[in-house]
Design a protein around this motif. Structure first.
Motif, PDB file in Angstrom:
ATOM      1  N   ALA A  53       0.841  -1.195   0.000  1.00 30.03           N
ATOM      2  CA  ALA A  53       0.000   0.000   0.000  1.00 30.03           C
ATOM      3  C   ALA A  53       0.875   1.243   0.000  1.00 30.03           C
ATOM      4  O   ALA A  53       1.946   1.257   0.608  1.00 30.03           O
ATOM      5  N   CYS A  93      -2.781   0.093  -3.870  1.00 29.95           N
ATOM      6  CA  CYS A  93      -2.393  -1.209  -3.329  1.00 29.95           C
ATOM      7  C   CYS A  93      -1.993  -2.064  -4.521  1.00 29.95           C
ATOM      8  O   CYS A  93      -2.832  -2.426  -5.342  1.00 29.95           O
ATOM      9  N   HIS A 153      -9.955  -5.743  -0.231  1.00 28.09           N
ATOM     10  CA  HIS A 153     -10.580  -4.867   0.755  1.00 28.09           C
ATOM     11  C   HIS A 153      -9.564  -3.842   1.254  1.00 28.09           C
ATOM     12  O   HIS A 153      -8.366  -4.107   1.322  1.00 28.09           O
ATOM     13  N   TRP A 154     -10.067  -2.702   1.636  1.00 28.07           N
ATOM     14  CA  TRP A 154      -9.304  -1.726   2.402  1.00 28.07           C
ATOM     15  C   TRP A 154      -9.860  -1.705   3.823  1.00 28.07           C
ATOM     16  O   TRP A 154     -11.080  -1.700   4.020  1.00 28.07           O
ATOM     17  N   ARG A 162      -8.852   0.080   7.898  1.00 32.70           N
ATOM     18  CA  ARG A 162      -8.058   1.109   8.552  1.00 32.70           C
ATOM     19  C   ARG A 162      -8.068   0.878  10.045  1.00 32.70           C
ATOM     20  O   ARG A 162      -8.978   0.247  10.584  1.00 32.70           O
ATOM     21  N   ILE A 183     -13.502   2.970  -4.356  1.00 30.82           N
ATOM     22  CA  ILE A 183     -12.530   1.915  -4.600  1.00 30.82           C
ATOM     23  C   ILE A 183     -12.639   1.486  -6.058  1.00 30.82           C
ATOM     24  O   ILE A 183     -13.727   1.411  -6.616  1.00 30.82           O
ATOM     25  N   LEU A 228      -7.863   3.490  -3.726  1.00 30.12           N
ATOM     26  CA  LEU A 228      -8.875   4.032  -2.839  1.00 30.12           C
ATOM     27  C   LEU A 228      -8.784   5.546  -2.935  1.00 30.12           C
ATOM     28  O   LEU A 228      -7.838   6.145  -2.435  1.00 30.12           O
ATOM     29  N   TYR A 274      -3.985   2.786   6.884  1.00 34.87           N
ATOM     30  CA  TYR A 274      -4.854   2.107   5.929  1.00 34.87           C
ATOM     31  C   TYR A 274      -4.127   0.883   5.377  1.00 34.87           C
ATOM     32  O   TYR A 274      -2.977   0.981   4.936  1.00 34.87           O
ATOM     33  N   TYR A 275      -4.845  -0.235   5.392  1.00 40.43           N
ATOM     34  CA  TYR A 275      -4.292  -1.499   4.934  1.00 40.43           C
ATOM     35  C   TYR A 275      -5.132  -2.046   3.774  1.00 40.43           C
ATOM     36  O   TYR A 275      -6.358  -1.931   3.786  1.00 40.43           O
ATOM     37  N   CYS A 276      -4.468  -2.681   2.829  1.00 40.61           N
ATOM     38  CA  CYS A 276      -5.213  -3.424   1.836  1.00 40.61           C
ATOM     39  C   CYS A 276      -5.036  -4.913   2.114  1.00 40.61           C
ATOM     40  O   CYS A 276      -4.026  -5.342   2.692  1.00 40.61           O
ATOM     41  N   TRP A 319      -2.290  -9.703   3.478  1.00 44.85           N
ATOM     42  CA  TRP A 319      -2.345  -8.331   3.989  1.00 44.85           C
ATOM     43  C   TRP A 319      -1.060  -7.612   3.636  1.00 44.85           C
ATOM     44  O   TRP A 319       0.037  -8.197   3.711  1.00 44.85           O
ATOM     45  N   GLY A 364       0.616  -1.232   6.100  1.00 43.93           N
ATOM     46  CA  GLY A 364      -0.267  -0.100   5.925  1.00 43.93           C
ATOM     47  C   GLY A 364       0.441   1.161   5.468  1.00 43.93           C
ATOM     48  O   GLY A 364       1.660   1.267   5.451  1.00 43.93           O
TER      49      GLY A 364
END
Length: 114
Positions: free
Chosen positions: A5, A21, A34-35, A37, A68, A79, A92-94, A104, A107
């Protein structure tokens, strides 16, 4: 599958940011992305998702502000975040998977100042 990300930063309230991402390995188009946070001192929460079909879905608190999208040719999901609020401050993680999120990325920090 490895996810990276990027795109976070420090912005003022009302600003726009676009997170990316990028995936390596696996068949990107096969994955749901998915994102999530996680704000300081809070639990991680779902933000937005992009299905294999291209369908999208959002947490209520970002509807109308975040979008997205994915580019399968570039193995990248974006995003787009507009009208940012201080409460959007978080890492924020994807994440990706066929159904559950098995993969994963590290972030990217988004800080929104008031």
């Amino acid at each position: 599958v490895q996810l990276q990300a990027s795109g976070g930063g420090l912005v003022q309230a009302g600003a726009f940011l676009r997170l990316s991402c990028t995936a390596s390995g696996g068949t990107f188009s096969s994955y749901v992305i998915h994102w999530f946070r996680q704000a300081p001192g809070k639990e991680r929460e779902f933000v937005a998702g992009n299905a294999r079909s291209g369908g999208t879905y959002y947490a209520d608190f970002v509807k109308g502000r975040f979008t997205i999208s994915r580019d399968n040719a570039a193995n990248t999901v974006y995003l787009q975040m507009s009208s940012l609020k201080p409460e959007d401050t978080a890492v924020y993680y994807c994440a990706a998977g066929l159904s559950r999120m098995d993969y994963w990325g590290k972030g990217t920090l988004v800080t929104v100042s008031s």
